[in-house]
Design a protein around this motif. Structure first.
Motif, short mmCIF file in Angstrom:
data_model
loop_
_atom_site.label_atom_id
_atom_site.label_comp_id
_atom_site.label_asym_id
_atom_site.label_seq_id
_atom_site.Cartn_x
_atom_site.Cartn_y
_atom_site.Cartn_z
N HIS A 6 -3.68 -37.26 -58.13
CA HIS A 6 -2.94 -36.58 -59.26
C HIS A 6 -2.35 -35.31 -58.73
CE1 HIS A 6 -3.78 -38.35 -63.28
NE2 HIS A 6 -5.05 -38.87 -62.51
N LYS A 285 -7.91 -42.99 -65.95
CA LYS A 285 -8.56 -42.06 -65.20
C LYS A 285 -9.48 -42.98 -64.64
CE LYS A 285 -10.45 -37.45 -64.89
NZ LYS A 285 -10.80 -36.36 -65.85
N ASP A 288 -8.20 -45.61 -61.78
CA ASP A 288 -7.39 -44.95 -60.37
C ASP A 288 -8.25 -44.96 -59.30
OD1 ASP A 288 -5.04 -43.63 -59.51
OD2 ASP A 288 -6.32 -41.80 -59.20
#
Length: 311
Positions: A6, A285, A288
């Protein structure tokens, strides 16, 4: 494949932005097929350090080219948008301008071409002109595939063909090509190790596409998970992992000489962990981390499998 960490909207600096755009987490996966081809050549007495080294360099250039083209293409075609739940990309975030990204793609296209030409010269010299030309065409096809996955006018990744190209180039072409460049011959049994890399590499892409299923649907990107739906995409993932493991067992059973050949079983808990977590995790999330985990698992599996065949 979208597999970087991210980032935030704050500009990280140009060097860091480019390094992030290279997506270092994908590079172990790119090395897996070259490593497999090198190990199989060594097991059969054909290993060439110079050929394998240039294969590694060329493949890294191609993978970075693919990642830059993916960053540019997904921003251009709308997959990288405010709706995207995965990591924000360099062009999307404004850290690298689209025209700069296109220049980066050109640089890595040229680096891939030059490295590939040197590789073919080392492998075939002046005597293997026909093979030189055939592999040059294959190399140019690899550059085309890297760019047109998402960056072309009609990107094949948006038609759901990314899995096919990853399976072919990260599996069959990568492993068999590396093997042939050293041995200048092919053994049919090497197809099974190539299938291991093909199945596992496609599994990494599949995790990526499951994670991005919502934003890809909005952007009209018809990946396999978009076409199948979340649950069946996870069943597909299990089949990919099973295919890779089954190919490994099949090769060893067909070519059995020593128990060392089963060394790869030490990586099976990691494959199982990926299967369980991709099945259970639902949010982007949560999913990932399992892109990186699967990429590193593939590399470890290849190392253990390859060493087992050489011993």
């Amino acid at each position: 494949m979208n597999t970087s960490q991210h980032t935030t909207n704050q500009n990280p600096g140009l060097v860091k932005a480019w390094i992030s755009a290279f997506r270092p987490r994908t590079l172990p996966l790119a090395l897996s097929c070259i490593g497999m081809g090198g190990f199989m050549a060594a097991a059969n007495g054909y290993f060439s350090a110079s050929v394998v080294g240039l294969c590694v360099l060329t493949t890294l250039f191609l993978q970075i080219l693919s990642n830059l083209a993916n960053d540019y293409g997904d921003s251009k075609h709308g997959a990288d948008s405010v709706h995207r739940e995965g990591p924000m990309r360099a062009v999307q975030a404004g850290h690298i301008q689209a025209e700069q990204m296109k220049k980066g793609m050109l640089v890595f296209s040229l680096l891939s071409l030059m490295s590939g030409l040197l590789l073919l010269w080392v492998a075939f010299g002046t005597e293997g002109l026909l093979l030189f030309v055939l592999f040059l065409v294959l190399g140019l096809a690899s550059i085309w595939a890297a760019i047109n996955y998402t960056a072309g006018d009609k990107p094949y990744g948006y038609a759901g063909l990314g899995d096919v190209f990853v399976f072919v180039f990260f599996g069959l072409v990568g492993v068999l090509g590396t093997y042939f460049l050293q041995a200048q011959a092919l053994q049919p049994s090497v197809i099974l190790p190539a299938l291991i890399c093909g199945f596992f590499s496609t599994a990494v892409l599949n995790v990526n596409n499951i994670r991005d299923i919502n934003s890809d649907t909005l952007a009209g990107k018809r990946s396999i998970p978009v076409r199948l739906g979340p649950k069946r995409a996870r069943v597909y993932h299990l089949l990919l992992l099973l295919g890779g493991v089954a190919s490994a067992f099949a090769y060893v059973l067909l070519n059995y000489q020593t128990l060392w050949q089963f060394l790869f079983v030490l990586a099976l808990p990691l494959v199982l962990a990926n299967a369980v977590n991709v099945w259970r995790k639902q949010t982007s999330k949560e999913l990932d981390p399992y892109l990186k985990q699967m990429a590193l698992t593939t590399l470890l599996f290849v190392l253990l499998f390859g060493v087992g065949q050489v011993l």
